[in-house]
Every structure is written in C-alpha cells, then in structure tokens.
Scaffold this motif. Structure first.
Motif, short mmCIF file in Angstrom:
data_model
loop_
_atom_site.label_atom_id
_atom_site.label_comp_id
_atom_site.label_asym_id
_atom_site.label_seq_id
_atom_site.Cartn_x
_atom_site.Cartn_y
_atom_site.Cartn_z
N LEU A 199 0.87 -1.25 0.09
CA LEU A 199 -0.01 0.09 0.00
C LEU A 199 0.96 1.23 -0.11
O LEU A 199 1.96 1.21 0.52
CB LEU A 199 -0.94 0.00 1.11
CG LEU A 199 -2.23 -0.81 0.97
CD1 LEU A 199 -2.72 -1.31 2.37
CD2 LEU A 199 -3.22 -0.20 0.17
N LYS A 200 0.29 2.15 -0.75
CA LYS A 200 1.04 3.52 -0.76
C LYS A 200 0.15 4.67 -0.03
O LYS A 200 -1.02 4.42 -0.02
CB LYS A 200 1.29 3.90 -2.32
CG LYS A 200 2.01 2.87 -3.19
CD LYS A 200 2.24 3.16 -4.59
CE LYS A 200 2.99 2.19 -5.32
NZ LYS A 200 3.15 2.55 -6.73
N ILE A 201 0.71 5.65 0.06
CA ILE A 201 0.19 6.84 0.64
C ILE A 201 -1.05 7.19 -0.32
O ILE A 201 -2.16 7.58 0.42
CB ILE A 201 1.05 7.97 0.99
CG1 ILE A 201 1.94 7.65 2.17
CG2 ILE A 201 0.29 9.32 1.28
CD1 ILE A 201 2.82 8.54 2.67
N GLU A 202 -0.67 7.41 -1.35
CA GLU A 202 -1.91 7.47 -2.44
C GLU A 202 -3.03 6.78 -2.65
O GLU A 202 -4.00 6.74 -3.22
CB GLU A 202 -1.31 7.82 -3.93
CG GLU A 202 -0.34 6.62 -4.31
CD GLU A 202 0.96 7.13 -4.10
OE1 GLU A 202 1.27 7.33 -3.16
OE2 GLU A 202 1.67 6.63 -4.96
N ASP A 203 -3.22 5.59 -2.04
CA ASP A 203 -4.09 4.64 -1.69
C ASP A 203 -5.09 4.93 -0.90
O ASP A 203 -6.19 4.38 -0.53
CB ASP A 203 -3.55 2.95 -1.57
CG ASP A 203 -2.66 2.67 -2.71
OD1 ASP A 203 -1.78 1.69 -2.46
OD2 ASP A 203 -3.16 2.94 -3.85
N THR A 204 -4.69 6.04 -0.08
CA THR A 204 -5.76 6.44 0.87
C THR A 204 -7.07 7.10 0.28
O THR A 204 -7.00 7.79 -0.45
CB THR A 204 -5.04 7.56 1.83
OG1 THR A 204 -3.86 7.07 2.62
CG2 THR A 204 -5.99 8.24 2.70
N ALA A 205 -8.11 6.39 0.95
CA ALA A 205 -9.69 6.70 0.25
C ALA A 205 -10.60 5.97 1.23
O ALA A 205 -10.26 4.95 1.94
CB ALA A 205 -9.32 6.40 -1.02
N VAL A 206 -11.83 6.14 0.71
CA VAL A 206 -12.91 5.45 1.18
C VAL A 206 -13.19 4.28 -0.03
O VAL A 206 -13.12 4.63 -1.05
CB VAL A 206 -14.06 6.26 1.42
CG1 VAL A 206 -15.27 5.20 1.80
CG2 VAL A 206 -13.89 7.32 2.46
N TYR A 207 -13.12 3.26 0.32
CA TYR A 207 -13.40 2.34 -0.69
C TYR A 207 -14.93 1.68 -0.79
O TYR A 207 -15.48 1.28 0.48
CB TYR A 207 -12.49 1.03 -0.59
CG TYR A 207 -11.08 1.46 -0.96
CD1 TYR A 207 -10.04 2.10 -0.25
CD2 TYR A 207 -10.36 0.99 -2.04
CE1 TYR A 207 -8.99 2.58 -0.58
CE2 TYR A 207 -9.16 0.99 -2.46
CZ TYR A 207 -8.46 2.07 -1.70
OH TYR A 207 -7.14 2.34 -2.08
N PHE A 208 -15.44 1.43 -2.01
CA PHE A 208 -16.78 1.10 -1.85
C PHE A 208 -16.72 -0.20 -2.91
O PHE A 208 -15.99 -0.27 -3.97
CB PHE A 208 -17.48 2.18 -2.59
CG PHE A 208 -17.68 3.38 -2.04
CD1 PHE A 208 -16.59 4.48 -2.19
CD2 PHE A 208 -18.56 3.67 -0.96
CE1 PHE A 208 -16.64 5.64 -1.59
CE2 PHE A 208 -18.60 4.93 -0.34
CZ PHE A 208 -17.80 5.87 -0.86
#
Length: 116
Positions: free
Chosen positions: A84-93
């Motif tokens: 995982l990368k910092i840019e993977d930070t998100a809400v996942y649906f």
C-alpha cells in the motif's frame, strides 16, 4: 440490494489490508462486481472489476499490488491490497457492475488510510 464493506483501517506504507463486501438482496453470482474508491478531495475512481465468471481487470495505479476475488457461495467480494502507498488512502466502496457509474448501487464504504 445491500452491500456492506469491511476490513478498512490504518496501515503504514508497504502494508497490506483485505477488504470484504457482503452482498445481499440480489443474485450476487449473476452480477459483475467492482471496487471503486474516493480519495480526499477527489472524485470516484474505479479500482478493479470482476466478472461473474471470474475474469478481472485493474486500474494501472493498483495493477500488481491489488487482487480482486469473489466467493459466490458466500455472496462476498474481496480486495486484497498489498504494498500500500500513501496515495491509496481513500474510502473504498464495492459496487454492482464491472465499470459502475455514479448511479450504480454501492455500499457505505470503508476507510483505508496509509500513512507513516
């Protein structure tokens, strides 16, 4: 239709998480499914899709790191996320459809935060 995501959390860069999506109220095994995400201040981004017969595709940004899968017997969709990368930070649906639109049914989301 009901879709309930789980498995999100906070991890350091390089870590792993496995997301799950429990589906009910529709014939899960007969539907293509997908994962989308929304990062802070960003729009919805398609992450990965899996067809009802199992073929898959991924966004270039996650290819080689994420793996989508499904268990039709359990009506559950998964997303294994590695490196995982910092840019993977998100809400996942999770969503119904291989390439869902903004109007496609999706769950309430699960937060993934990658930070050091």
């Amino acid at each position: 239709e009901q879709l309930v995501e789980s498995g999100g959390g906070s991890v350091q860069p390089g870590g792993s998480l496995r997301l799950s999506c429990a589906a009910s109220g529709f014939p899960f095994s007969l539907n293509d499914m997908s994962w989308v995400r929304q990062g802070p201040g960003k729009g919805l981004e398609w992450v990965s899709g899996i067809k009802r017969l199992g073929s898959t595709d991924y966004a270039d940004s996650v290819k080689g790191r994420f793996t989508i899968s499904r268990d039709n017997a359990k009506n559950t969709l998964y997303l294994q996320m590695n490196s995982l990368k910092i840019e993977d930070t998100a809400v996942y649906f999770c969503a119904i459809g291989f390439t869902p639109t903004n109007k496609s049914p999706r769950g309430q989301g699960t937060q993934v935060t990658v930070s050091s």
